[in-house]
Structure formats: C-alpha cells, structure tokens
Write an enzyme that holds these catalytic residues in place. Sequence first.
Site, short mmCIF file in Angstrom:
data_model
loop_
_atom_site.label_atom_id
_atom_site.label_comp_id
_atom_site.label_asym_id
_atom_site.label_seq_id
_atom_site.Cartn_x
_atom_site.Cartn_y
_atom_site.Cartn_z
N HIS A 1 -14.48 -13.04 -7.39
CA HIS A 1 -13.54 -13.46 -8.43
C HIS A 1 -13.89 -12.69 -9.69
O HIS A 1 -14.95 -12.09 -9.80
CB HIS A 1 -13.59 -14.97 -8.67
CG HIS A 1 -14.94 -15.49 -9.09
ND1 HIS A 1 -15.52 -15.17 -10.30
CD2 HIS A 1 -15.82 -16.29 -8.45
CE1 HIS A 1 -16.70 -15.76 -10.40
NE2 HIS A 1 -16.92 -16.44 -9.28
N ASP B 1 -25.43 -25.89 7.32
CA ASP B 1 -26.85 -25.62 7.56
C ASP B 1 -27.73 -26.61 6.78
O ASP B 1 -27.66 -26.66 5.55
CB ASP B 1 -27.18 -24.19 7.13
CG ASP B 1 -28.49 -23.69 7.71
OD1 ASP B 1 -29.50 -24.38 7.53
OD2 ASP B 1 -28.48 -22.61 8.33
N SER C 1 -21.48 -17.29 -5.87
CA SER C 1 -20.19 -16.62 -5.69
C SER C 1 -20.43 -15.14 -5.37
O SER C 1 -21.20 -14.47 -6.04
CB SER C 1 -19.34 -16.75 -6.95
OG SER C 1 -20.04 -16.32 -8.08
#
Length: 351
Positions: A171, A295, A310
Amino acid sequence: MDLNEEARPFAGAAARWALGLLLAAVLSVGPTMTAARAALPTVVPVGRAVGIKLFSDGVVVVGTSEIATEAGSVNPAKDCGLKEGDIITHINSTEVDTIEEVSALLQQLEGEAMSIRAIRDDKQVQLTATAALCSSDGAYKLGAWIRDSMAGIGTVTFYCPDTGAFGALGHGINDVDTALLMPLDSGSILPATVAGVEKGRAGDPGQLQGVFDTDSTLGLLRANTSGGVFGVMADSSWVEGAPVEAAAREAVRPGEAAILCNVSGDRVEEYAVRIEKVFPQREDDCRDYLIKVTDPRLLEATGGIVQGMSGSPILQDGRLVGAVTHVLVDDPTSGYGIWVGRMLQQCEYRE
C-alpha cells in the site's frame, strides 16, 4: 507544523502513517489493471523488515492555526485559500521541498506579498498570501502546519534479480493527518532490527518496534503508489532465498497458504495462514484477498497481523501470490492482501 518551525514528531515507532499497517478502514485505490494476464516474472520473496524514509516533493499542508500579532490573531494561510492536503511546490519563483526552505523564504520576504503555487487534487492552484509577524518570537509565519518527510518500519515483499527492482508494503505511504498519498521526491530503505512487538488485540492492531541503521542504505525509492513503494536495490547481499513464479490472479484460490515475515531481530520465518476469500477483481480496490493467521507461533508472538508487517509476502503452491496490506481492526488475526500482479505493474519491472 507552522512554516517556520521544526517538523512535528511522528506518532510512535511505526509512525502510524501507513508504513506500519494501514487499518482496514483506510484503503487505497488500486491501479488500472491492463494486461492483467500478461506473463509475470520470477522474483525473490523477501519478508524482511526495513526502515523506510520518504522525503516529499513539495511540502504538504496538514492544518492551519492562528498567529498572535500586535494587531490580534490572524491566519494568513486560511485567508489566502490554502487547504489541508495542498502540496506547496513554489513560493514566488523558488521551488520548495523542505520546511527549512519555506521558513527561510518567509524571513527573507519580511511580510511582503508572495505567490504560492500548490497542487490540489492533482491540479495546480495559484494563491497570494502575506506572512504575519508573530509577536511571541518575532518570526514571520503563515499559519500553516506542513510536513516534508516521513519515516517508519515496513516489510519488503519481493526483489527482482533481473532488474534490481524491489517492492514493499503493498500500500502507499499516506500522510497521517490528511490520509493522502505522499508525493515522493526521494527516499530509501534502511537495515532494521525488530526490537519488540506490541501484540495486536481487538480494537488495537499492535505494531513492530524497529531500530534503524541510518548509516546504511539498502535501496532507493522511485515510486510511492497505491499498491506499495518501489525502487532499486543498492545492496542485494542481504536478500536470501530463491526466485519463485509470481502467480496469475486466476491461480490464487481459497485455502492454505503461508507468509514470510520478520517479527524478531532480523530473522525471516514462514508462518501458516489461510486465504479465506479471493475477491472479484476491481480496479479501484486493492483488497484482493481476505486472509487469516492460523500459525500458533505467530499468534503467540504478535496476536496476528500488526503494523510493520505490511508487505509480508504471501505464498501459495510455491508461487508468490501477493502481500499482506491491512488488518481488520476488530480481529487482528485477519486482514487483507493485494495480488502481486498489481504491485509488479506499478513497479514497472520490465524497464
């Protein structure tokens, strides 16, 4: 920040400006998906946390404030028509990119009328203003708070050994106050070590806490886009792993997958996730996948997806399918991902 003062500090280690993970409520617009089925390259999935510095092309107006003068309070910035989100590029005929340059010009002009050239909604506007003499410190001020740079922690998604290009974040870097994409003049990625983790919980996504090595440069930024930040690697010796295929969009399916991320020190590990849903392709929305961390090791370490993750590459069936981009505010175990094809298109890897 007033035009003649130092830059305001950023909020937190991840700076809360979208280098750390943007929240799901603040989503960027996707690129035009031309040639979506074109052949994609082989790239090295990275998953390494780095420091990212960005210097803006022009200075971004993030607010206005009153100035105390001997004649009373005034706000020249507001009076001349400057608005939050405007990008000041010139004062009179002089180009400005830093707070220091703007401050110096205001003092030189000593209250003379000046023209301000700015970018607003991708269009140029011309304004006329006169700085006011502040009675408290004797400096000329415009009454505008501005920003010229940002810094934070994020994750490199891929490296293309054929071109030396890299992509990170998944992003864009958005200004924390205006939520607008920061215009890039220059920037770099730096070596970073993850020193701690603030675990995510419902209503608070948490964040990675990183330490940057400001004396070294791993790569130079070339673009800040809705699909990530991109540039050319200056030192690829730290990139590990073998190249893999980038997946075509139609090859991605709901089911088991994995992400590569760096949540301790400089060690990259693989963790299990599940792609819950593949969304229909939309040109104006980068939410291509809904993913869930499964996980137990990652859930124990971070609580799920946290700011700074991110850009973490998502792998399925031995191919790179995309990157983690956003976290769901009410459920930090879940978030969104972007298809790698969007990132590669904006990276212009064929150059």
